[in-house]
Design a protein around this motif. Structure first.
Motif, mmCIF file in Angstrom:
data_model
loop_
_atom_site.group_PDB
_atom_site.id
_atom_site.type_symbol
_atom_site.label_atom_id
_atom_site.label_comp_id
_atom_site.label_asym_id
_atom_site.label_seq_id
_atom_site.Cartn_x
_atom_site.Cartn_y
_atom_site.Cartn_z
ATOM 1 N N GLN A 10 0.828 -1.206 0.000
ATOM 2 C CA GLN A 10 0.000 0.000 0.000
ATOM 3 C C GLN A 10 0.865 1.260 0.000
ATOM 4 O OE1 GLN A 10 -2.450 -0.926 3.452
ATOM 5 N NE2 GLN A 10 -4.220 -1.277 2.116
ATOM 6 N N GLN A 11 1.937 1.242 0.769
ATOM 7 C CA GLN A 11 2.839 2.385 0.815
ATOM 8 C C GLN A 11 3.548 2.579 -0.524
ATOM 9 O OE1 GLN A 11 5.211 1.269 4.234
ATOM 10 N NE2 GLN A 11 3.888 2.389 5.658
ATOM 11 N N GLN A 12 3.972 1.479 -1.145
ATOM 12 C CA GLN A 12 4.609 1.576 -2.463
ATOM 13 C C GLN A 12 3.644 2.157 -3.493
ATOM 14 O OE1 GLN A 12 6.006 -2.342 -3.503
ATOM 15 N NE2 GLN A 12 7.608 -2.347 -1.940
ATOM 16 N N ILE A 13 2.410 1.694 -3.459
ATOM 17 C CA ILE A 13 1.401 2.200 -4.395
ATOM 18 C C ILE A 13 1.168 3.686 -4.168
ATOM 19 C CG2 ILE A 13 -1.056 2.097 -5.000
ATOM 20 C CD1 ILE A 13 -0.832 -0.982 -4.457
ATOM 21 N N GLN A 14 1.035 4.096 -2.920
ATOM 22 C CA GLN A 14 0.816 5.507 -2.608
ATOM 23 C C GLN A 14 1.991 6.360 -3.078
ATOM 24 O OE1 GLN A 14 -1.983 6.936 -1.584
ATOM 25 N NE2 GLN A 14 -0.975 8.912 -1.817
ATOM 26 N N GLN A 15 3.212 5.885 -2.860
ATOM 27 C CA GLN A 15 4.392 6.626 -3.317
ATOM 28 C C GLN A 15 4.411 6.734 -4.838
ATOM 29 O OE1 GLN A 15 7.555 4.369 -1.505
ATOM 30 N NE2 GLN A 15 7.414 5.474 0.452
ATOM 31 N N SER A 16 4.040 5.666 -5.514
ATOM 32 C CA SER A 16 3.993 5.689 -6.984
ATOM 33 C C SER A 16 2.936 6.663 -7.483
ATOM 34 C CB SER A 16 3.714 4.290 -7.531
ATOM 35 O OG SER A 16 4.782 3.428 -7.252
ATOM 36 N N ILE A 17 1.793 6.687 -6.833
ATOM 37 C CA ILE A 17 0.726 7.621 -7.213
ATOM 38 C C ILE A 17 1.202 9.062 -7.037
ATOM 39 C CG2 ILE A 17 -1.552 8.499 -6.513
ATOM 40 C CD1 ILE A 17 -2.310 5.548 -5.918
ATOM 41 N N GLU A 18 1.866 9.338 -5.935
ATOM 42 C CA GLU A 18 2.367 10.689 -5.688
ATOM 43 C C GLU A 18 3.435 11.070 -6.711
ATOM 44 O OE1 GLU A 18 3.590 10.696 -1.590
ATOM 45 O OE2 GLU A 18 1.530 10.431 -0.877
ATOM 46 N N GLU A 19 4.335 10.139 -7.028
ATOM 47 C CA GLU A 19 5.370 10.405 -8.022
ATOM 48 C C GLU A 19 4.748 10.650 -9.396
ATOM 49 O OE1 GLU A 19 9.297 8.312 -10.073
ATOM 50 O OE2 GLU A 19 8.318 7.325 -8.382
ATOM 51 N N LEU A 20 3.766 9.854 -9.754
ATOM 52 C CA LEU A 20 3.076 10.043 -11.031
ATOM 53 C C LEU A 20 2.401 11.406 -11.077
ATOM 54 C CD1 LEU A 20 2.019 9.049 -13.745
ATOM 55 C CD2 LEU A 20 0.147 7.927 -12.505
ATOM 56 N N GLY A 21 1.765 11.792 -9.994
ATOM 57 C CA GLY A 21 1.119 13.095 -9.935
ATOM 58 C C GLY A 21 2.097 14.234 -10.162
ATOM 59 N N LEU A 24 3.168 14.285 -13.830
ATOM 60 C CA LEU A 24 2.098 14.828 -14.671
ATOM 61 C C LEU A 24 2.013 16.342 -14.553
ATOM 62 C CD1 LEU A 24 -0.684 12.146 -14.102
ATOM 63 C CD2 LEU A 24 0.551 12.603 -16.227
ATOM 64 N N LYS A 25 2.225 16.874 -13.355
ATOM 65 C CA LYS A 25 2.221 18.330 -13.167
ATOM 66 C C LYS A 25 3.346 18.985 -13.951
ATOM 67 C CE LYS A 25 0.303 18.409 -8.503
ATOM 68 N NZ LYS A 25 0.604 18.701 -7.097
ATOM 69 N N GLN A 26 4.491 18.311 -14.023
ATOM 70 C CA GLN A 26 5.660 18.861 -14.706
ATOM 71 C C GLN A 26 5.569 18.699 -16.222
ATOM 72 O OE1 GLN A 26 9.055 16.918 -12.968
ATOM 73 N NE2 GLN A 26 8.495 17.530 -10.892
ATOM 74 N N SER A 27 4.731 17.795 -16.670
ATOM 75 C CA SER A 27 4.611 17.520 -18.100
ATOM 76 C C SER A 27 3.978 18.716 -18.809
ATOM 77 C CB SER A 27 3.735 16.278 -18.320
ATOM 78 O OG SER A 27 3.464 16.115 -19.682
ATOM 79 N N ARG A 28 4.582 19.110 -19.899
ATOM 80 C CA ARG A 28 4.069 20.246 -20.659
ATOM 81 C C ARG A 28 3.167 19.803 -21.799
ATOM 82 N NH1 ARG A 28 7.164 25.168 -19.869
ATOM 83 N NH2 ARG A 28 8.742 24.739 -18.310
ATOM 84 N N GLY A 29 3.061 18.524 -22.021
ATOM 85 C CA GLY A 29 2.236 18.031 -23.111
ATOM 86 C C GLY A 29 2.915 18.243 -24.453
ATOM 87 N N GLU A 30 2.209 17.935 -25.496
ATOM 88 C CA GLU A 30 2.731 18.068 -26.846
ATOM 89 C C GLU A 30 1.716 18.826 -27.695
ATOM 90 O OE1 GLU A 30 3.745 14.266 -28.476
ATOM 91 O OE2 GLU A 30 4.701 13.622 -26.627
#
Length: 88
Positions: A10-21, A24-30
């Motif tokens: 559960q902790q690994q999943i939560q950390q992955s979700i936070e990292e993904l978030g 995604l915030k840093q992504s500028r898209g195309e």
């Protein structure tokens, strides 16, 4: 499976979700091409579909053969007025 292992996962999943978030915030898209689409009123470009707004909700409906698409389409009418209030 032990309770401790469940907690670790559960902790690994939560950390992955936070990292993904964060990523995604840093992504500028195309850049997206100004595609042409067939609508019920004739052809329209992607930019025309925005109709002066800065948000566009696009749904790829695969037709009557896909029960999930038809369920989605049926439910969409119920919350469309609420979306209009939010994005208007």
């Amino acid at each position: 499976m032990s309770r401790q292992r469940i907690i670790e996962l559960q902790q690994q999943i939560q950390q992955s979700i936070e990292e993904l978030g964060e990523l995604l915030k840093q992504s500028r898209g195309e850049p997206v091409a100004d595609y042409r689409f067939a609508t019920t009123e004739g052809e329209a470009s992607l930019s025309e579909l925005f109709a002066g707004k800065d948000t566009l909700l696009a749904i790829h409906n695969m037709g009557q053969g896909c029960r999930y698409c038809t369920v989605w389409a049926d439910g969409f009418n119920g919350f469309l007025p609420h979306l209009d209030l939010i994005i208007a």
